[in-house]
Enzyme design. Structure first.
Site, PDB file in Angstrom:
ATOM      1  N   VAL A 152      -2.531 -35.008  50.419  1.00  0.00           N
ATOM      2  CA  VAL A 152      -2.138 -34.668  51.788  1.00  0.00           C
ATOM      3  C   VAL A 152      -1.278 -33.404  51.804  1.00  0.00           C
ATOM      4  CG1 VAL A 152      -0.984 -35.501  53.864  1.00  0.00           C
ATOM      5  CG2 VAL A 152      -2.239 -37.102  52.424  1.00  0.00           C
ATOM      6  N   TYR A 153      -0.277 -33.370  50.948  1.00  0.00           N
ATOM      7  CA  TYR A 153       0.591 -32.189  50.871  1.00  0.00           C
ATOM      8  C   TYR A 153      -0.206 -30.948  50.489  1.00  0.00           C
ATOM      9  CZ  TYR A 153       4.354 -29.103  49.297  1.00  0.00           C
ATOM     10  OH  TYR A 153       5.200 -28.031  49.117  1.00  0.00           O
ATOM     11  N   ALA A 154      -1.049 -31.066  49.458  1.00  0.00           N
ATOM     12  CA  ALA A 154      -1.841 -29.921  49.027  1.00  0.00           C
ATOM     13  C   ALA A 154      -2.731 -29.411  50.155  1.00  0.00           C
ATOM     14  CB  ALA A 154      -2.680 -30.288  47.801  1.00  0.00           C
TER      15      ALA A 154
END
Length: 242
Positions: A152-154
């Site tokens: 998700v962060y990436a």
């Protein structure tokens, strides 16, 4: 450091800690007046007391749409101009996607992507009218590598990199430079959400960056001749791949 940013006004989001704090400190040392934007009022007031009139504390919750939209008007009210925006505020969601809280996903994507787009959208007319400006967005090494422990962060940082590269091509003709900085893991509050085993492994291997090292690269980007844009910088610890 020479006062290479003397007379400039910068706004830094997420300025009370981590990369934002280090970036603000570097710009202050270079002679800029810095509007430090964060929701942590206590931290901002302490910083303002330490730096005097050079620091303009601006308490804003960027996840509140009304407060987010007030950023540029409040900056102009306090300083009259804006030369530099460092869109740095962000949060982290790591781990397996199936374990992620969907409300946390929404919050992270809103801050990491939507808020960045809105902040840049709001400052562009001012910079276009003045025919100059610098915008730097804090991205991540995760924007360049499909990191399996943080999908998700990436993904949010891949979106940011696309945004930076496309907006740059729209506004360079107005004298505005847009770039991103993509550090590997930095010793900051974001790492508190890392999987414990990954954090212990990184610390043992010496594969973490200091926020001050990221700030040095931000300063490099800001101080190039106006005819040069550093579009994106990927920086990582030498031992990252151990």
């Amino acid at each position: 450091m020479a006062k290479v940013l003397e007379g400039k006004v910068a706004a830094v989001t997420g300025a009370a800690s981590g990369i934002g704090l280090a970036s603000s400190a570097a710009m202050l040392a270079a002679g800029a007046r810095v509007v430090m934007v964060d929701r942590d009022a206590v931290a901002l007031q302490a910083l303002a007391r330490n730096h005097g009139d050079a620091v303009v504390p601006l308490v804003i919750d960027l996840l509140d749409p009304g407060e987010c939209a007030s950023l540029l008007p409040k900056v102009l009210e306090k300083t009259g101009r804006l030369d530099i925006l460092h869109a740095n505020a962000g949060i982290y969601v790591g781990g397996d996607l199936v374990d992620a809280d969907t409300a946390a996903i929404d919050r992270m994507l809103n801050l990491n992507v939507n808020v960045v787009m809105k902040n840049v959208h709001d400052v562009l007319p001012h910079m276009i009218a003045r025919g100059t400006g610098d915008i730097i967005v804090t991205s991540s090494l995760a924007a360049h590598f499909p990191t399996p422990w943080e999908p998700v962060y990436a993904s949010s940082k891949w979106a940011v990199n696309c945004f930076v590269q496309t907006v740059r091509r729209q506004v360079f003709k107005h004298g505005i430079r847009v770039g991103s900085i993509s550090p590997g893991p930095v010793i900051s509050a974001l790492l508190a959400d890392w999987p414990p085993e990954k954090l212990a492994e990184a610390k043992a291997a010496g594969s973490l960056l200091e926020a001050s090292e990221v700030a040095e690269v931000v300063m490099f980007m800001l101080t190039r001749p106006r005819g040069m844009t550093i579009r994106d910088v990927v920086m990582l610890p030498t031992n990252f791949d151990l």
